[in-house]
Design a protein around this motif. Structure first.
Motif, mmCIF file in Angstrom:
data_model
loop_
_atom_site.group_PDB
_atom_site.id
_atom_site.type_symbol
_atom_site.label_atom_id
_atom_site.label_comp_id
_atom_site.label_asym_id
_atom_site.label_seq_id
_atom_site.Cartn_x
_atom_site.Cartn_y
_atom_site.Cartn_z
ATOM 1 N N ALA A 106 0.836 -1.198 0.000
ATOM 2 C CA ALA A 106 0.000 0.000 0.000
ATOM 3 C C ALA A 106 0.868 1.244 0.000
ATOM 4 C CB ALA A 106 -0.913 -0.007 1.216
ATOM 5 N N ASP A 107 1.881 1.206 0.824
ATOM 6 C CA ASP A 107 2.779 2.351 0.926
ATOM 7 C C ASP A 107 3.457 2.612 -0.407
ATOM 8 O OD1 ASP A 107 4.139 4.373 2.437
ATOM 9 O OD2 ASP A 107 5.934 3.117 2.250
ATOM 10 N N VAL A 129 -1.560 3.651 -2.296
ATOM 11 C CA VAL A 129 -3.004 3.481 -2.107
ATOM 12 C C VAL A 129 -3.272 3.123 -0.653
ATOM 13 C CG1 VAL A 129 -3.355 2.732 -4.483
ATOM 14 C CG2 VAL A 129 -2.921 1.044 -2.710
ATOM 15 N N VAL A 188 -4.342 0.922 2.578
ATOM 16 C CA VAL A 188 -4.088 -0.485 2.912
ATOM 17 C C VAL A 188 -5.297 -1.347 2.617
ATOM 18 C CG1 VAL A 188 -2.606 -1.604 4.589
ATOM 19 C CG2 VAL A 188 -3.681 0.588 5.162
ATOM 20 N N ASP A 189 -6.471 -0.754 2.744
ATOM 21 C CA ASP A 189 -7.659 -1.575 2.548
ATOM 22 C C ASP A 189 -8.181 -1.482 1.115
ATOM 23 O OD1 ASP A 189 -8.626 0.925 2.631
ATOM 24 O OD2 ASP A 189 -10.069 0.591 4.239
ATOM 25 N N ALA A 190 -7.332 -0.973 0.220
ATOM 26 C CA ALA A 190 -7.696 -1.016 -1.194
ATOM 27 C C ALA A 190 -7.535 -2.451 -1.674
ATOM 28 C CB ALA A 190 -6.816 -0.075 -1.999
ATOM 29 N N ILE A 191 -8.039 -2.734 -2.836
ATOM 30 C CA ILE A 191 -8.033 -4.134 -3.256
ATOM 31 C C ILE A 191 -6.644 -4.621 -3.664
ATOM 32 C CG2 ILE A 191 -8.589 -3.867 -5.717
ATOM 33 C CD1 ILE A 191 -10.623 -6.234 -5.202
ATOM 34 N N GLU A 192 -5.820 -3.736 -4.203
ATOM 35 C CA GLU A 192 -4.504 -4.193 -4.663
ATOM 36 C C GLU A 192 -3.645 -4.734 -3.528
ATOM 37 O OE1 GLU A 192 -5.645 -1.185 -5.073
ATOM 38 O OE2 GLU A 192 -5.948 -0.780 -7.220
ATOM 39 N N THR A 225 -4.515 -5.841 -0.737
ATOM 40 C CA THR A 225 -5.164 -7.024 -0.186
ATOM 41 C C THR A 225 -4.869 -8.247 -1.043
ATOM 42 O OG1 THR A 225 -6.947 -5.533 0.474
ATOM 43 C CG2 THR A 225 -7.332 -7.884 0.735
#
Lengths: 219, 219
Positions: free
Chosen positions: A152-153, A157, A159-163, A165
């Motif tokens: 995410a960092d 985006v 952290v709870d975006a789909i990528e 995850t």
DNA sequence: TCTCTTTCGGCACTGAGTGCCACTAGTCTG
DNA sequence: CAGACTAGTGGCACTCAGTGCCGAAAGAGA
């Protein structure tokens, strides 16, 4: 990890004088005793009382070191995760997310040769005893968190975006596939298997193009 | 799934005369009663006795329908898996493994609109209550088995080769990532999220090339 | 010695899961 | 209809994991 110094070794902090009573044992020592018993007579056949007795402490005390019987084989997983976090944080920003994570996965699973047989038996338990297999999900969730935090960092985006995850799940999947493979065959190398799994990941089997896998047997 | 006909509905087979005593209830009915209670007062706060009483059966009997409290929210997962197996088996052999699995995943998770809220609450429990989250691993293992059986067959390799194993893990990961995302946001569409996750899979983030993801927020 | 702090561990309790077994409610046969 | 057979039911007692409570033990410091 506990090398060989009798089970009830002292806590590290015991040298520097602290306040109250010294702990009688350590998490590592208890984990070791428990593992021994699990391997000898099986996980289900070993009661918490057995372990406490073998470790020379009270059952009540054992539950202050580990929240559940299922946690015993894991030892100090938190510390391992912290190691991985540090490794990822130290990664050069020019390295791609995928490469960075692949390197971290490899690093996370590298063990000194003398510890390999021990680690193998531990993982054998963790991946084959239903209760442990189930419980491990909770540990894996923490592991995935480390991965997706990093992703995410790097991707910029949430952290709870789909990528992040998906990335967390997929790297976990590759790692566990390698582990399953490792435990299935007698003289295989974990690191090599991890690399194979990560290669499969890189190539992206899923929809669109057929996998770059040579059908080995029958068509 | 049990529409609305009182809980202790008869077994389907009760119409066609069978041998011994008729079952008092069904798995579906019990699953429904349990879910109701779990949602009302929470999973941990609901005892097996509570459920048995609410269903009008004995506690001992409940354990003949479901092997554990953790299995109650799953209902008849076996049947779902069978559905997926059939779907995969019926797939045209010209479709790539990845496409076939992607289609199967979508199909597996398609529910009639009226069941969506129910399914959502069920999944909310399964993915958030630690005990259920842990236990679900065992169900997922069966799911992965379906996937890797298919992949192994199509690729012409053994089921326990690394490719089918990775494929099983990776598709599971993508599915669960989509589910987590679905539950996080209020008015999202599960199918769309699954498709997004599967696209990420197809593109293959991992080592080598940077993901085709547009950094949405801060860099 | 007295106090303060921390760990230890016994005791009693809850709740999941299991083995055992008698009981119930059906079908089937004669 | 009686008796045999079959399958589901549920009470009872037991094991074992995990928890709250609380006093005892062990050490540090004044």
């Amino acid at each position: 990890m506990p090398k060989e110094k009798g089970y009830l070794q002292m806590n590290e902090r015991s040298v520097a004088p602290r306040m109250g009573r010294q702990p009688l044992t350590t998490r590592a020592a208890l984990s070791h005793v428990a593992l021994q018993l699990f391997l000898e007579r099986g996980f289900e056949q070993t009661t918490v009382d057995d372990i406490a007795t073998a470790a020379g402490i009270g059952r009540r005390t054992l539950f202050r070191y580990f929240p559940s019987k299922n946690d015993l084989p894991w030892g100090d997983f938190e510390a391992e995760l912290a190691r991985m976090r540090v490794f990822l944080a130290a990664t050069d920003a020019t390295v791609s997310v995928g490469d960075a994570l692949a390197a971290a996965v490899i690093e996370f699973n590298r063990f000194p040769p003398e510890e390999v047989p021990y680690h193998r038996e531990r993982m054998h338990l963790l991946l084959n005893v239903p209760a442990l297999l189930a419980h491990s999900t909770l540990r894996y969730a923490e592991w995935r968190r480390v991965v997706s935090d990093f992703a995410a960092d790097r991707l910029g985006v949430a952290v709870d975006a789909i990528e992040p995850t998906v990335i967390g799940w997929v790297f976990l999947g590759a790692s566990l596939a390698a582990y399953e493979q490792w435990l299935r065959t007698d003289d295989s190398d974990l690191i090599e298997l991890l690399e194979s799994a990560l290669v499969l990941l890189r190539e992206g089997f899923a929809p669109g193009h057929s996998p770059t896998v040579q059908p080995g047997g029958r068509a």
